[in-house]
Design a protein around this motif. Structure first.
Motif, short mmCIF file in Angstrom:
data_model
loop_
_atom_site.label_atom_id
_atom_site.label_comp_id
_atom_site.label_asym_id
_atom_site.label_seq_id
_atom_site.Cartn_x
_atom_site.Cartn_y
_atom_site.Cartn_z
N LEU A 102 69.97 55.42 43.36
CA LEU A 102 68.71 55.65 44.07
C LEU A 102 67.57 54.87 43.40
N ALA A 103 67.56 54.86 42.07
CA ALA A 103 66.53 54.11 41.36
C ALA A 103 66.61 52.62 41.70
N GLU A 148 62.39 47.41 33.60
CA GLU A 148 61.22 48.19 33.23
C GLU A 148 60.86 49.21 34.31
N LEU A 149 60.95 48.81 35.56
CA LEU A 149 60.65 49.74 36.65
C LEU A 149 61.63 50.92 36.67
N ILE A 150 62.91 50.63 36.45
CA ILE A 150 63.90 51.71 36.39
C ILE A 150 63.61 52.62 35.21
N LYS A 151 63.28 52.04 34.07
CA LYS A 151 62.94 52.82 32.88
C LYS A 151 61.74 53.74 33.16
N GLN A 152 60.73 53.19 33.82
CA GLN A 152 59.54 54.00 34.16
C GLN A 152 59.90 55.14 35.10
N GLY A 157 60.70 61.03 35.38
CA GLY A 157 61.58 62.11 35.83
C GLY A 157 62.02 61.98 37.27
N VAL A 158 61.99 60.79 37.82
CA VAL A 158 62.44 60.59 39.20
C VAL A 158 63.91 60.94 39.29
#
Length: 162
Positions: A102-103, A148-152, A157-158
């Protein structure tokens, strides 16, 4: 088709996020490959050529008036489930894989396609560069920004109900 069929299906699915549409695109890609095989100039690998046709076909479909962006109906990782898992292991892995898929699928297209090709298809930066007609440094930058976007997303907590 035996060698690249599943990879093409995954690549198409990463663009359109609809299993049935991805299957149609996969069929279209192999018909196009069959009809245009004599135009293959061997400047790249056959895999890169087929992936290029797939990405172009997906982009054409996404531009079409009939295309509607649909919600994900099935996890990208369904086939990775091991039959030896305990029910607890299965549930944990399914949850982690679903969150990761999903991420990745929520990333903007320019990052999603790079992440997919690099991690799921194991293509090298140079191959991705040729496939998408962008400079290798652009691939590296998008790969970094996608990570970086996935890490964020995970830090916020997405996907875990927070």
């Amino acid at each position: 088709m035996k060698e690249y069929g599943q990879s093409i299906l995954w690549l198409a699915y990463s663009y359109v996020k609809d299993k049935n549409l991805a299957e149609e695109i996969t069929q279209d890609v192999f018909i196009i490959c069959y009809k245009k095989m004599e135009t293959f100039r061997e400047e790249s690998s056959i895999k890169t050529w087929i992936y290029r046709i797939t990405t172009n076909r997906c982009k054409d479909v996404m531009k079409s008036k009939s295309y509607k962006y649909k919600k994900m109906t099935q996890s990208l990782f369904d086939h990775f489930v091991s039959k030896d898992d305990t029910p607890e292991d299965f549930l944990i892995r399914k949850t982690d894989e679903k969150e990761l898929s999903l991420a990745v699928l929520t990333l903007p297209l320019k990052y999603r396609e790079i992440i997919f090709l690099f991690y799921f298809e194991n293509l090298k930066v140079e191959d991705i560069s040729r496939l998408l007609s962008v400079k290798p440094n652009t691939v590296k930058t998008r790969l970094h920004r996608g990570r970086e976007l996935i890490k964020q997303m995970y830090e916020r907590g997405v996907g875990d109900g927070r």
